[in-house]
Design a protein around this motif. Structure first.
Motif, short mmCIF file in Angstrom:
data_model
loop_
_atom_site.label_atom_id
_atom_site.label_comp_id
_atom_site.label_asym_id
_atom_site.label_seq_id
_atom_site.Cartn_x
_atom_site.Cartn_y
_atom_site.Cartn_z
N VAL A 155 26.41 43.07 27.71
CA VAL A 155 27.39 41.99 27.73
C VAL A 155 28.80 42.57 27.85
CG1 VAL A 155 28.44 40.14 26.36
CG2 VAL A 155 25.95 40.38 26.45
N TYR A 156 29.55 42.07 28.81
CA TYR A 156 30.94 42.48 29.01
C TYR A 156 31.87 41.50 28.29
CZ TYR A 156 35.52 42.21 31.24
OH TYR A 156 36.88 42.13 31.45
N PHE A 157 32.95 42.03 27.68
CA PHE A 157 33.99 41.15 27.15
C PHE A 157 35.31 41.91 27.06
CE2 PHE A 157 32.58 43.22 23.26
CZ PHE A 157 33.74 43.35 22.50
N SER A 158 36.39 41.16 27.10
CA SER A 158 37.72 41.73 26.92
C SER A 158 38.64 40.64 26.39
CB SER A 158 38.26 42.30 28.23
OG SER A 158 38.48 41.27 29.17
N ARG A 159 39.69 41.05 25.75
CA ARG A 159 40.66 40.10 25.21
C ARG A 159 41.68 39.75 26.28
NH1 ARG A 159 43.71 40.44 19.34
NH2 ARG A 159 45.54 39.18 19.86
N GLY A 160 41.96 38.46 26.41
CA GLY A 160 42.95 38.02 27.39
C GLY A 160 44.37 38.14 26.86
N ARG A 161 45.31 37.75 27.69
CA ARG A 161 46.71 37.81 27.30
C ARG A 161 47.03 36.80 26.21
NH1 ARG A 161 49.88 38.19 33.14
NH2 ARG A 161 49.01 40.22 33.80
N GLU A 162 47.96 37.17 25.36
CA GLU A 162 48.38 36.26 24.30
C GLU A 162 49.34 35.22 24.85
OE1 GLU A 162 49.87 37.93 20.75
OE2 GLU A 162 48.06 39.12 20.33
#
Length: 207
Positions: A155-162
């Motif tokens: 599973v891929y994930f990353s945090r987006g821009r605030e």
């Protein structure tokens, strides 16, 4: 005086053909549920041991669910649309399958794993899980634990821009996996097709 018609004798060749046809029909009925060796994810390196914290505050390990079929979905509770929609469809599909197959359905455990442990505390997960299937287990952990678990499950994930006020979204792959009782991956459940399709896919594989 009417003569009664005498039954014609069945020729040996016709008898053999009838028996062959009956055998073929019986074989087809037995093969209506495919073998796990023919499953789409058979042999894939997906899944593995973990020790994460549940919405009940207790440690939940992958091995705790040995002997059960497992539905595993990664997401986050602050997701505005995709995650709650997918989990709702998974829950409805599982409940449809349980209604039609109570014994088989009881052997399926749904599991939700957050990819946003900074916000998804056990209490937050408990509130989230209460909206869906009554047996849904929701898990969190440290950032490293979640990263390692997501990697093991492909599973891929990353945090987006605030945004304003520090709000942010998470980018992630939304895949619902079905695992066999021994922990082997079996198939991807079609969340995009709705609850009926999920129930049908469970019926296809779950023994």
């Amino acid at each position: 005086m009417k003569r009664r018609a005498m039954p014609l004798p069945i020729m040996p060749s016709l008898r053999r053909a009838a028996l062959a046809l009956a055998g073929a029909l019986a074989l087809t009925a037995c093969d209506s549920q495919p073998t796990l060796e023919s499953a789409p994810l058979h042999g894939a390196a997906i899944g593995g041991p973990f020790a994460l914290t549940g919405q009940d505050g207790a440690v939940h390990r992958w091995a705790d669910y040995d002997g059960q079929w497992r539905i595993v979905y990664f997401g986050y509770t602050y997701c505005p649309d995709i995650c709650p929609t997918d989990v709702q469809r998974l829950s409805q599909g599982l409940m449809q399958f349980e209604d039609a197959n109570p014994q088989r359905g009881a052997g399926v455990q749904p599991i939700f794993i957050t990819i946003d442990p900074a916000r998804d505390t056990p209490d937050t997960l408990a509130q989230f899980a209460s909206n869906f299937h009554p047996r849904l287990v929701a898990l969190t952990g440290s950032e490293d634990e979640i990263a390692q678990t997501a990697k093991a499950f492909g599973v891929y994930f990353s945090r987006g821009r605030e945004g304003e006020g520090g709000a942010y979204d998470m980018n992630h792959s939304n895949i619902a996996y079905l695992f066999a009782p021994d922990g082997a991956p079996v198939a991807i459940l079609p969340t995009s097709e709705g609850a009926d399709a999920i129930a049908a896919e469970l019926d296809r594989w779950v023994r």
